[in-house]
Write an enzyme that holds these catalytic residues in place. Structure first.
Site, PDB file in Angstrom:
ATOM      1  N   TYR A  58       0.918  -1.232   0.059  1.00  0.00           N
ATOM      2  CA  TYR A  58       0.001  -0.055  -0.006  1.00  0.00           C
ATOM      3  C   TYR A  58       0.885   1.237  -0.106  1.00  0.00           C
ATOM      4  CZ  TYR A  58      -3.573  -3.364   1.670  1.00  0.00           C
ATOM      5  OH  TYR A  58      -4.505  -4.363   1.910  1.00  0.00           O
ATOM      6  N   PRO A 206     -15.178  -6.049   2.762  1.00  0.00           N
ATOM      7  CA  PRO A 206     -16.668  -6.350   3.314  1.00  0.00           C
ATOM      8  C   PRO A 206     -17.627  -5.446   2.712  1.00  0.00           C
ATOM      9  CG  PRO A 206     -15.102  -4.876   4.492  1.00  0.00           C
ATOM     10  CD  PRO A 206     -14.432  -5.255   3.588  1.00  0.00           C
TER      11      PRO A 206
END
Length: 314
Positions: A58, A206
């Site tokens: 990241y 999610p």
């Protein structure tokens, strides 16, 4: 906030964790504000979220650096920190998946340096490279665990066969894999295996990478550089059909007196084997909303109604 124990460890983790791919993840998102990203992490910690998830890829290490800067402001023993490795990047911008033991040892050391930590609580093999035997890769992580550099081993983005290979010595504590209301493929094999083997299942995506955030409209278009353009749900042939399901889920959320994102997070937590969810984001307002999902419960009738909707969306 509710807490649970990560499998094969004594770590108490919040059922709502924090994903930080948008905290310094300049290679994944456009126009990120790093100070806003650090405030995002601070807000989570102040709201009693103690499970922070990042990865060395990241921002090519920048997310870990920013997370580490924030962690210095808090008591280390109160926070469970997870990161991932196995993605080797080079000066020319290219990235190669590398699970070789020698590289993984280097990656762990560099992650610790960036986060200014002497150990990381949970270290994931981020992606299999398709060449290095997983037994060798996990074996090296086990040695690092014995040395105290990492405290638990996880793996991500693997098939059931790969997970079984990695877990030959029962070393795997956590599997992180894609799972949400719109993508339930993990239910067919990965989730049952994790329940059987006492492996915590932590879903990534999610909120279906924003679709279950409720903010997309039929005319929404992603930035051409947005990595989500590669996800099937965002392709024209699926996008409008998916939004129709999202609208029906919004109705259920409203009836329950909550938001669509919280409905999606709470639904995941209601699935046997899922120990925590790690929604990401950029703005700390979203974190304040997400923590409420920890206290949402469903009746069997409500879960059956949601299943009926999701199973008949074709």
């Amino acid at each position: 906030m509710r807490y649970t124990t990560l499998k094969k460890t004594d770590f108490k983790i919040s059922t709502i964790g924090l994903g930080t791919n948008a905290v310094g993840g300049h290679n994944l998102f456009q126009n990120l504000d790093e100070e806003e990203g650090k405030d995002f992490v601070r807000e989570a910690l102040q709201l009693d979220i103690n499970f922070i998830d990042t990865a060395d890829i990241y921002g090519l290490g920048r997310s870990e650096e920013l997370v580490g800067e924030v962690l210095k402001e808090y008591k280390r023993d109160d926070i469970v920190v997870a990161t991932k490795g196995g993605q080797h990047w080079f000066d020319d911008g290219s990235v190669k998946t590398d699970n070789h033991p020698e590289y993984l040892r280097q990656a762990v050391e560099k992650s610790l340096q960036r986060m200014q930590l002497d150990h990381v609580d949970l270290y994931y093999l981020h992606f299999p490279d398709g060449q290095t035997p997983l037994a060798e890769s996990i074996g090296e992580l086990s040695r690092l665990k014995k040395e105290g550099k990492i405290r638990a081993i996880g793996i991500s983005n693997v098939s059931l066969e790969q997970l079984k290979e990695a877990n030959q010595q029962q070393d795997i504590s956590v599997l992180q894999a894609s799972y949400n209301m719109l993508d339930r493929s993990a239910e067919s094999d990965l989730l049952p295996y994790c329940r059987e083997q006492q492996i915590s299942f932590i879903p990534y995506g999610p909120l279906a990478f924003g679709l279950l955030g409720g903010g997309f409209a039929p005319d929404t278009r992603l930035d051409p550089q947005d990595w989500r353009n590669s996800i099937p749900f965002f392709q024209p042939d699926q996008f409008h059909q998916t939004l129709a399901i999202v609208e029906k889920l919004k109705e259920i959320a409203a009836e329950k007196g909550t938001t669509l994102p919280n409905l999606a997070l709470a639904w995941l937590l209601a699935q046997d084997g899922v120990d925590s969810v790690i929604p990401g984001g950029k703005n700390k307002v979203r974190i304040r909303e997400n923590v409420e999902a920890s206290d949402i419960n469903f009746s069997q009738e409500e879960l059956a109604r949601i299943d009926s909707l999701l199973n008949n969306r074709s």
